[in-house]
Motif scaffolding. Sequence first.
Motif, mmCIF file in Angstrom:
data_model
loop_
_atom_site.group_PDB
_atom_site.id
_atom_site.type_symbol
_atom_site.label_atom_id
_atom_site.label_comp_id
_atom_site.label_asym_id
_atom_site.label_seq_id
_atom_site.Cartn_x
_atom_site.Cartn_y
_atom_site.Cartn_z
ATOM 1 N N CYS A 12 0.834 -1.198 0.000
ATOM 2 C CA CYS A 12 0.000 0.000 0.000
ATOM 3 C C CYS A 12 0.871 1.250 0.000
ATOM 4 C CB CYS A 12 -0.912 0.008 1.220
ATOM 5 S SG CYS A 12 -2.005 -1.416 1.291
ATOM 6 N N ASN A 75 -6.705 9.060 7.351
ATOM 7 C CA ASN A 75 -7.834 8.409 6.681
ATOM 8 C C ASN A 75 -7.415 7.795 5.350
ATOM 9 O OD1 ASN A 75 -9.703 8.946 8.700
ATOM 10 N ND2 ASN A 75 -10.229 10.933 7.845
ATOM 11 N N SER A 78 -5.584 4.590 6.168
ATOM 12 C CA SER A 78 -6.555 3.569 6.585
ATOM 13 C C SER A 78 -7.345 3.035 5.407
ATOM 14 C CB SER A 78 -7.517 4.144 7.626
ATOM 15 O OG SER A 78 -6.830 4.485 8.790
ATOM 16 N N LYS A 79 -7.755 3.926 4.513
ATOM 17 C CA LYS A 79 -8.508 3.495 3.326
ATOM 18 C C LYS A 79 -7.652 2.601 2.435
ATOM 19 C CE LYS A 79 -11.241 5.355 -0.495
ATOM 20 N NZ LYS A 79 -11.749 6.581 -1.144
ATOM 21 N N LYS A 82 -7.610 -0.817 3.901
ATOM 22 C CA LYS A 82 -8.899 -1.496 3.731
ATOM 23 C C LYS A 82 -9.084 -2.026 2.314
ATOM 24 C CE LYS A 82 -11.300 1.016 7.339
ATOM 25 N NZ LYS A 82 -12.296 2.055 7.661
ATOM 26 N N LYS A 83 -8.587 -1.291 1.332
ATOM 27 C CA LYS A 83 -8.735 -1.702 -0.072
ATOM 28 C C LYS A 83 -7.883 -2.921 -0.351
ATOM 29 C CE LYS A 83 -11.479 1.478 -1.654
ATOM 30 N NZ LYS A 83 -12.723 1.222 -2.304
#
Length: 83
Positions: A12, A75, A78-79, A82-83
Amino acid sequence: MTDTQNPLVSICIPVFNGENYLHDCIDSVLKQDYSNFEVLILDNCSTDSTSSIVFSINDRRIRYIRNKNNIGAINNFSKCIKK
């Protein structure tokens, strides 16, 4: 080799206006010995050439997502996870 021995790894990269370092970052990831990975780049509404840099690299393992609005660094990180 089974999938449990060679699982897909997601790398990520949350980014905002990262044009100075993004190409080197992606290039470094793509040169890894481990081959079963994807690179997820989550752009937090950059106003520089971040998207152009990502699109200039032709590799099927790269996934690029651009937020519609800047959601802040925490955020965005975090996103990305999550992806």
